[in-house]
Design an enzyme around this catalytic site. Structure first.
Site, PDB file in Angstrom:
ATOM      1  N   ASP A 198       0.506   8.403   3.640  1.00 43.45           N
ATOM      2  CA  ASP A 198       0.242   8.218   2.209  1.00 43.45           C
ATOM      3  C   ASP A 198      -0.404   9.473   1.611  1.00 43.45           C
ATOM      4  OD1 ASP A 198      -0.356   7.180  -0.250  1.00 43.45           O
ATOM      5  OD2 ASP A 198      -1.397   5.399   0.492  1.00 43.45           O
TER       6      ASP A 198
ATOM      7  N   GLY B 267       7.119   8.365  -5.081  1.00 44.91           N
ATOM      8  CA  GLY B 267       8.346   8.862  -5.706  1.00 44.91           C
ATOM      9  C   GLY B 267       8.230  10.270  -6.271  1.00 44.91           C
TER      10      GLY B 267
ATOM     11  N   ASP C 142       2.083   1.762  -6.921  1.00 45.71           N
ATOM     12  CA  ASP C 142       1.808   0.497  -6.211  1.00 45.71           C
ATOM     13  C   ASP C 142       2.250  -0.749  -6.985  1.00 45.71           C
ATOM     14  OD1 ASP C 142       0.525   2.383  -4.720  1.00 45.71           O
ATOM     15  OD2 ASP C 142      -1.353   1.284  -4.560  1.00 45.71           O
TER      16      ASP C 142
HETATM   17  C1  GLA Z   1      -2.012   3.660  -1.886  1.00 46.16           C
HETATM   18  C2  GLA Z   1      -0.685   3.054  -1.408  1.00 46.16           C
HETATM   19  C3  GLA Z   1      -0.872   1.576  -1.133  1.00 46.16           C
HETATM   20  C4  GLA Z   1      -1.969   1.370  -0.098  1.00 46.16           C
HETATM   21  C5  GLA Z   1      -3.247   2.036  -0.557  1.00 46.16           C
HETATM   22  C6  GLA Z   1      -4.302   2.050   0.534  1.00 46.16           C
HETATM   23  O1  GLA Z   1      -2.398   3.183  -3.134  1.00 46.16           O
HETATM   24  O2  GLA Z   1       0.324   3.277  -2.358  1.00 46.16           O
HETATM   25  O3  GLA Z   1       0.343   1.003  -0.685  1.00 46.16           O
HETATM   26  O4  GLA Z   1      -1.538   1.911   1.120  1.00 46.16           O
HETATM   27  O5  GLA Z   1      -3.031   3.401  -0.929  1.00 46.16           O
HETATM   28  O6  GLA Z   1      -5.486   2.692   0.135  1.00 46.16           O
END
Ligand code: GLA
Length: 402
Positions: free
Chosen positions: A157, A207, A228
């Site tokens: 991430d 994205g 998200d």
């Molecule tokens: C980001 C990701 C989420 C999740 C959080 C965890 O926002 O997009 O899917 O993994 O981090 O902190």
């Protein structure tokens, strides 16, 4: 300390619209396949329900419930720990789990003993989105640790790596930033490959930089296409329906990921959750349940375990469906000359009215056999058109074959 890294959804929607144009101009090559994720990955992820509170016991309970509920038999296999497991590093720089996860290897052995696979989460930056330890500067070491623990899936991430990109490039030249981001994702891919353990590689960078164009080149099996998801119809519908145009970029081994399922979390009604399950299946999206599997009602089970809908998602040809609307009618080609058709009523405030599907619009000129995948009912042979009333926020999903 949580570190908020939020991206405006509209930016991603614009990006997706641009991608649609690019896709029309230059179809991506198909046939890049991989033993990992030859069909979209299926499983569970801790984030949508447990967020940073997730514990070893929650993960074990999810594995238990995945088997006991029948989800494993329906095809769900990955049990993925999202953010919140990380502790500090030891004197040699090895990552340790925090006190909520006393023994990661034992947890992994437990998950494997159930015939399931374990997923974990990190960031190319120094910190994750939740402010925990990321993999920056420790990529090979972390990949080796994951392999030693028996990890089978990594969600990687972007989070605080965005600040590194800015630091190295204060003018924020998008091309330079994208090159740094690709290099960071490639670096972890190489580290994973060097462990010689098959570890599914799931990119999460919302994205940015049209990831669907370069994800496969940096070893991604899946890549998030948007910001998200939230457990609301608006969030789910905005994300799901905005995927139109990305279909050229998906295929066996490499999939667009419109984020995890919210089914069973309580923020939508059953029709709306059926819409998420159907739309994600039409999109050949990863099916990662995000609810508490140990407390599922019958409706939630019937949605998550609709095997006829899952079969659409998992069709071995690996085509992502496309929108042929307006209105929201989507079609996905399946093996054996069959097609899945999903007719959505995405307006939630008007009385539902009958809607007519012209069969020629989905590629059938003669008569076709049809089956309703939510009613689990054969509709016999259809000719010309099919008229149906779809509930508000709901869907009628059909399988058709010559
Ligand atoms: C980001 C990701 C989420 C999740 C959080 C965890 O926002 O997009 O899917 O993994 O981090 O902190």
């Amino acid at each position: 300390m949580p570190m908020p890294v939020r991206r405006p959804l509209v930016v991603h929607l614009l990006g997706i619209a641009a991608a649609a144009l690019i896709a029309l101009a230059c179809p991506a090559s198909r046939g890049q396949s991989s033993a990992l994720a030859s069909t979209p990955p299926m499983g569970w992820n801790s984030w949508n329900h447990f967020a940073e509170k997730v514990t070893d016991a929650d993960v074990r309970a999810a594995a238990d419930a995945m088997v006991a509920s029948g989800m494993k038999d329906a095809g769900y296999v990955y049990v993925n720990i999202d953010d919140g497991w990380e502790g500090d590093r030891d004197a040699q720089g090895n990552i340790k789990a925090n006190s909520k996860f006393p023994d990661m290897k034992a947890l992994s052995d437990y998950v494997h003993s159930k015939g399931l696979k374990l997923g974990i989460y990190s960031s190319p930056g120094p910190k994750t989105c939740g402010g925990y330890e990321g993999s920056y500067g420790h990529e090979a070491q972390d990949a080796n640790t994951y392999a030693e623990w028996g990890v089978d899936y990594l969600k990687y991430d972007l989070c605080s790596y965005m600040s590194i990109m800015k630091l190295h490039d204060p003018s924020q030249n998008p091309q330079q930033a994208n090159a740094m981001m690709k290099a960071a994702y490639q670096k972890m891919h190489s580290a994973l490959v060097n462990t010689h353990r098959p570890i599914l590689y799931s990119l999460c960078q919302y994205g940015v930089g049209s990831v669907w164009e370069w994800g496969p080149a940096v070893g991604a099996n899946t890549w998030r296409t948007t910001d998200d998801i939230r457990d609301s119809y608006r969030s789910m519908a905005l994300i799901g329906f905005s995927q139109a145009g990305l279909e050229k970029f998906a295929g066996p081994g490499h999939w667009n990921d419109p984020d995890m399922l919210e089914i069973g979390n309580g923020g939508m009604n059953a029709d709306q959750y059926r819409t998420q399950m159907s739309l994600w299946a039409m999109l050949a999206a990863p099916l990662l349940a995000g609810n508490d599997l140990s407390k599922m009602d019958e409706t939630t089970k019937s949605i998550l375990m609709n095997k006829e809908v899952i079969a659409v998602d998992q069709d071995k040809l690996g085509f992502q469906g496309r929108r042929i609307g307006p209105p929201q009618i989507w079609v996905k080609s399946l093996s054996g000359g069959a097609k899945a058709i999903a007719i959505f009523n995405y307006v939630t405030d008007d009385e539902a009215e009958p809607l007519t599907l012209q069969l020629k619009d989905v590629g059938f000129t003669g008569s076709v056999h049809a089956r309703d995948l939510w009613a689990h009912k054969d509709l016999g042979v259809l000719r010309g058109s099919y008229t149906v009333t779809v509930p508000q926020g709901g869907v009628v999903m059909l399988r058709m074959w010559p």
